[in-house]
Design a protein around this motif. Structure first.
Motif: not given
Length: 235
Positions: A78, A103, A163, A167, A187, A189
């Motif tokens: 993200t 994203k 959000l 991650s 994952q 961000t």
């Protein structure tokens, strides 16, 4: 156009599609394909495969689809990106889409000029156009999600926890910070500031949400260059 990208609504019950727009012109004038030739094709948010040209006229191209494979895997990231200047935003959207970002959060920060939010480049149709060009470049079909956050502090304090849950959280920022990691397998961000960087207050807000500051070295890069370098290094 490395991939002929179609919407489900354009395809008839026989799996055929008729084009009269820029895609028809590109097939005819750039690829210079004729009846019986094939090209790579895909459906937005669907499968990829080939399309055979059934008919080629000056004003239209008619094709038959054979879709059977999944698009490339997305990057597990993200991306939180300070809104770039309008001319750079267009390029950045295409680059990020081609790289596999699915994203994207465009956010306001202290060094983002308020006038940027009034740019015609932020109109939904313009955003969609650049995303499509990125997908065509990368032979991908999965449209990214693009979100807009015009208030940095409420976004970070009220929304970012959920959000970025589960991650790795990184913020790219010049300074005496650890080097950006390589080849992560989880994952992520990732927050990237404007050309002038985040201000100290913004960095502290992100750190309070569990973000670790990392850097790429002494050179200060333009946003689209920094994004590409970071994603290539991380993944």
């Amino acid at each position: 156009m490395n991939l002929l990208l179609l919407t489900p609504q354009e395809i008839d019950e026989q799996g055929c599609v008729q084009l009269t727009d820029r895609r028809h012109q590109h097939i005819q004038q750039v690829h210079r394909l004729n009846k019986g030739d094939t090209l790579q094709a895909g459906v937005i948010n669907g499968l990829c495969g080939e399309a055979e040209i059934l008919e080629q006229q000056p004003h239209l191209t008619r094709l038959k689809l054979n879709l059977y494979r999944q698009p490339p895997a997305p990057l597990p990231v993200t991306l939180l990106l300070a809104l770039p200047r309008p001319r750079m935003l267009a390029r950045s959207l295409e680059h990020l889409t081609a790289l596999g970002v699915k994203k994207l959060v465009l956010m306001h920060t202290n060094r983002v000029e308020k006038s940027f939010w009034q740019s015609p480049e932020l109109k939904p149709e313009k955003i969609h156009q650049h995303l499509i060009l990125g997908l065509e470049q990368a032979k991908d079909t999965q449209l990214p999600e693009v979100h807009f956050k015009k208030r940095f502090k409420p976004f970070v304090e009220d929304e970012l926890t959920s959000l970025a849950a589960n991650s790795l959280k990184l913020v790219a920022h010049p300074g005496n910070y650890p080097s950006c990691p390589r080849n992560i397998n989880q994952q992520l961000t990732l927050a990237i500031g404007p050309e002038g960087g985040f201000i100290d207050y913004e960095i502290e807000l992100l750190k309070a949400q569990g973000f670790q500051a990392v850097q790429l070295g002494e050179r200060i890069l333009r946003v689209e260059t920094a994004v590409t370098a970071l994603l290539a290094r991380l993944f």
